[in-house]
Design an enzyme around this catalytic site. Structure first.
Site, short mmCIF file in Angstrom:
data_model
loop_
_atom_site.label_atom_id
_atom_site.label_comp_id
_atom_site.label_asym_id
_atom_site.label_seq_id
_atom_site.Cartn_x
_atom_site.Cartn_y
_atom_site.Cartn_z
N ASP A 79 0.87 -1.18 0.00
CA ASP A 79 0.00 0.00 0.00
C ASP A 79 0.91 1.23 0.00
O ASP A 79 2.12 1.13 0.18
CB ASP A 79 -0.93 -0.03 1.22
N GLU A 122 -10.22 6.94 4.44
CA GLU A 122 -9.12 6.46 5.28
C GLU A 122 -9.09 7.16 6.63
O GLU A 122 -10.14 7.45 7.21
CB GLU A 122 -7.79 6.59 4.53
#
Ligand SMILES: *[C@@H]1O[C@H](CO)[C@@H](O)[C@H](O)[C@H]1NC(C)=O
Ligand SMILES: *[C@@H]1O[C@H](CO)[C@@H](O)[C@H](O)[C@H]1NC(C)=O
Length: 858
Positions: free
Chosen positions: A338, A538
């Site tokens: 990621d 997020e």
């Protein structure tokens, strides 16, 4: 759950030694009798691959393909091999870079677009895809032709691209309980993604969120592992096609990324990128539930997670990445990282991390750090700290995926089957499926006196700031990373909830009026109020508790006003998670959880309204896939747990056949609703709970900040989001004239207790420009005639430039300077003069800092 020895040992260090001695003694005494050694002591966080289930990877290696890969790898230089395992972001890498460094992959992060424009045209995406492909196939300056793969966050449809069909976010799909619908959504998403030239999506998310404060809760289908598992296989097959079928991984499909491995939904306090400290069994049984069916369906990539497992970052977790995922589960695709996730491993930086590859990562996502990562990785291969065999294995896995997709034999992206078929973006047939998904995702929580369904032959008031706002109903990961800053015209193939309602009321013979604040002109028969959370993604969506922040337009007051006028109210809540809304549920006659429905607002009208013929068009089908909290501090409230006591249980959802009356729900949230949460005033660019970031210009005008970037009307103060170790992790403030950055409390804070202790306001700041004449101060206000300021000049002047420091201002100093600490309506106000540039990443109450501001009277 059993009380584990290791947990006990952690809490009571003396226990462990004592326990070991006891175990040893017992073992000596009993071993001959029972004929077996005692189970070895295990540390919390220990992983034993044999405890994990085996998956059935469905793709046997093809000998001809393996030979082709052998030959290719044998012919590649070290430089070319390293290029394959590094992925850069289109905001920081060019086709010429790919030509030179032979990178294996690029991505477009949520905030990256062609030309840096969030609303770039689909043709620009496709042209860029061609340019990168051509660079990867260009051998004029040396190197082998190896087609690049482009990954993108097609999270709910091809959601980065203007005009794409936008499906409900996963939390809504979970409520639909319909795996076959998921297969169809995935198939359409794959097709629309191919139109703009990408062959890879970073989906599906198979997180099993356990704490709804987590900002990524809506990316999960459910808190229930079995429901997540039931979706993972069909979704992977929808994206990739079925293993064994002729169209598997063909040009109508894209490769998947099952993410985030592992434990992303289990972090402590629901903190994004946090520490997951559950047992190995819970990690396996809850958080890994989606991986088995996804691997059995042939998912071609898995993304490593940002979180740690008992302190060990997943990007460096060899037992899980290698022994469990690739070994026990026989995963035969590749593991991608990621966003700079490798840089969070202890001992690594964004540009240097052999450890992650050694642990089992095959491709590092190094968006802006790819060049450094490439160079350091090359050096690590040369000095042996990254064994060449591991490098070759990673390259082989990536090449295998590219060959399975037939990419070596394909033309440029625009010349493939769907490349440039822009009419498929938001095609009517695709939008029909999205609209069906909206209908199936709506969950009816209350229907007093069976107010719903509504006849369209009446005067319908549509109110609330979410009623006519595409950005709000689409949520994060829509054109921009945070889903903010968009305009209605950015969504040509879409309908807002208001637009859907208006069309159906009109064709049904009634009248609809849109008034966001509910102050109608002609008295309506009924009101539909659409409200909810602002878009986020997020960690920017992490919450300190489950309190719904009553929106700027005052949704609760709006509904109370309508009710006081005798108008029945239907509340439609837009949000990424269940929140504590008992006051709103009490005042509304009917309450619908609509989640983040996406582009098809008309799906709401399809269910709420009867047809012109008076019949129900569509009944409610949605059932909660997350338990709904009874209190704002009921954080871990998941089906199957001990002491499970939700307001609305997992699986709840009324239909028109049900009596939908509810007794009044408790209006005690269990917490102080207006308190700033947990001493955090500002975190990674976002104001804490109960606080609002406000810029006040030289002329006294103020601007409330709702987007990552903001400027005062007179341009005296500009704020932009900047990256730290995380994307948009800080805000940079440029003062062109004297101005103030302030955190405004919704209700005054009482810090008298905190002031008696030794607490300071600790701001993590970076001084970039500080003219000598700029008088920087930190101040508070405490009602109309009460304020205090402390000079920061001396402390800041002495601070190094362009380095983060934690600056501590003792609360006692503010009190001494005249603040009434029991009623702070602005707990933090930073004033600075012309030419000053400062960045701030966090403001907390704390005792640890690098530099202390002296209390000297000014
Ligand atoms: C994560 O939790 C473990 C306990 O299992 C602890 O030892 C470790 O320090 C924690 N790490 C972080 C970064 O909080
Ligand atoms: C905010 O400003 C930065 C720097 O100018 C820019 O890169 C970024 O795209 C902007 N973000 C938004 C959402 O406008």
């Amino acid at each position: 759950m059993n009380f584990r020895h290791s947990d006990r040992a952690k809490r009571n260090p003396g226990f462990r030694l004592h326990h070991l001695m006891l175990t040893a003694a017992l073992a000596l005494a009993l071993a001959p009798a029972i004929g077996a050694a005692p189970a070895p002591q295990r540390e919390a966080g220990t992983i034993t691959a044999a405890n994990w289930p085996k998956a059935k990877w469905p793709l046997a290696n093809d000998p001809a393909m393996e030979k082709r890969i052998d030959a290719l790898i044998a012919s590649m230089t070290l430089e070319e091999k390293v290029g394959q395992i590094v992925q850069g972001d289109i905001a920081s890498v060019t086709p010429d870079d790919v030509r030179k460094y032979r990178l294996g992959s690029i991505l477009a992060g949520g905030a990256s677009d062609p030309g840096g424009r969030y609303n770039a045209k689909p043709a620009e995406w496709l042209a860029l895809a061609d340019a990168f492909w051509e660079a990867s196939m260009d051998t004029r300056t040396g190197g082998k032709a190896i087609p690049i793969i482009w990954g993108i966050d097609a999270m709910h449809g091809q959601s980065n691209v203007v005009g794409a069909t936008l499906f409900p976010h996963n939390i809504g799909l979970g409520a639909a309980r319909n795996p076959e619908l998921l297969r169809e959504i995935a198939r359409i998403t794959a097709a629309e993604t191919r139109v703009t030239g990408m062959e890879w999506t970073f989906a599906p998310t198979v997180a099993v969120p356990q704490d709804d404060r987590w900002g990524r809760t809506y990316e999960g289908y459910s808190e229930d592992p079995a429901l997540v598992a039931s979706y993972a296989g069909p979704f992977v097959e929808g994206l990739q096609g079925k293993v064994g079928a002729a169209d598997f991984l063909d040009d109508h499909h894209v490769m998947t990324t099952v993410k985030h491995f592992l434990g992303d939904g289990g972090t402590e306090n629901g903190k994004d990128q946090g520490n997951t400290t559950v047992s190995e069994a819970a990690l396996r049984d809850i958080h890994a539930a989606g991986y088995l069916p996804a691997i059995n369906a042939g998912a071609q990539s898995v993304m490593a997670s940002f979180n740690s497992f008992h302190g060990e970052k997943m990007h460096g977790h060899k037992p899980l990445l290698t022994d469990v995922l690739k070994g026990r589960m026989a995963f035969g695709g590749f593991v991608v990282g990621d966003w700079n996730g490798h840089g969070q491993i202890k001992g690594c930086t964004n540009t240097d991390c052999a450890k992650t590859y050694v642990a089992g990562l095959d491709m590092a996502m190094a968006p802006d750090s790819w060049k450094g990562m490439y160079e350091s990785t090359l050096a690590h291969v040369k000095d042996g700290s990254l064994p060449e065999a591991r490098l070759d294995d990673a390259v082989r896995r990536i090449l295998r995926v590219k060959m399975r997709m037939g990419l070596f034999d394909k033309p440029r992206p625009s010349e493939r089957a769907l490349g440039g078929k822009f009419e498929l973006l938001g095609a009517p047939a695709h939008r029909q499926v999205a609209r069906e998904a909206v209908r199936e995702s709506l969950v009816l929580l209350k229907n007093q006196n069976q107010l719903l369904p509504l006849s369209p032959k009446q005067r319908v008031l549509v109110a609330g700031d979410g009623a006519n706002d595409m950005g709000r109903q689409a949520g994060g990961w829509t054109l921009s990373w945070q889903g903010d800053g968009t305009r209605r015209e950015d969504f040509p193939n879409a309908e807002t909830i208001w637009e859907g309602l208006e069309a159906q009321v009109r064709s049904g013979g009634g009248q609809a009026e849109l008034v966001a604040d509910g102050r109608y002109r002609s008295r309506p028969d009924v009101a539909i109020v659409v409200f909810g959370e602002e878009p986020y993604a997020e960690f920017q969506g992490d919450l300190p508790n489950l309190m719904f922040k009553n929106g700027k337009s005052g949704d609760l007051e709006l509904m109370q006003r309508l009710k006081a006028d005798g108008i029945p109210v239907v509340a439609v809540f837009l949000g990424g998670r269940p929140l504590w809304l008992n006051r709103e549920i009490n005042v509304a006659d009917a309450f619908v959880a609509a989640w983040l429905p996406g582009s098809e607002g008309a799906g709401v009208a399809d269910v709420l309204l009867r047809g012109a013929d008076g019949r129900v068009q569509h009944d409610f089908r949605g059932k909660l896939s997350f338990s709904w909290p009874r209190r704002a501090n009921q954080y871990q409230n998941n089906v199957g747990q001990k002491d499970y006591d939700p307001q609305f249980a997992f699986g709840y959802g009324l239909t028109y056949g049900d009596k939908g009356d509810l007794p009044a729900l408790s209006e005690d949230p269990g917490i102080d609703p207006d308190a700033a949460g947990s001493g955090t005033l500002f975190d990674r660019g976002v104001a804490g709970t109960g606080l609002m970031l406000r810029l006040t210009a030289a002329n006294g005008e103020s601007t409330d900040v709702v987007h990552p970037n903001a400027t005062t009307a007179d341009q005296s103060l500009a704020m932009v989001a900047i990256n730290t170790d995380v994307q948009e992790g800080a805000r940079q403030f440029s003062f062109r004239a004297p101005a103030t950055v302030a955190l405004q409390a919704n209700t005054p804070l009482d810090w008298s207790r905190e002031t008696n202790g030794e607490l300071s306001v600790v701001a993590t700041v970076r001084v970039e420009q500080l003219p000598a004449e700029s008088a920087v101060t930190l101040g508070t206000t405490c009602g109309a005639a009460c304020a205090a300021e402390v000079a920061l000049g001396p402390a800041l002047s002495a601070a190094p430039r362009n380095e983060w420091i934690r600056l501590g201002v003792p609360l006692k100093c503010l009190a001494k300077a005249g603040a009434d600490m029991s009623r702070l309506n602005v707990p933090f106000a930073l004033r600075a003069g012309k030419g000053t540039t400062l960045a701030i990443t966090s403001v907390v109450l704390g005792t640890e800092f690098d530099r202390k501001v002296e209390c000297a009277t000014q």
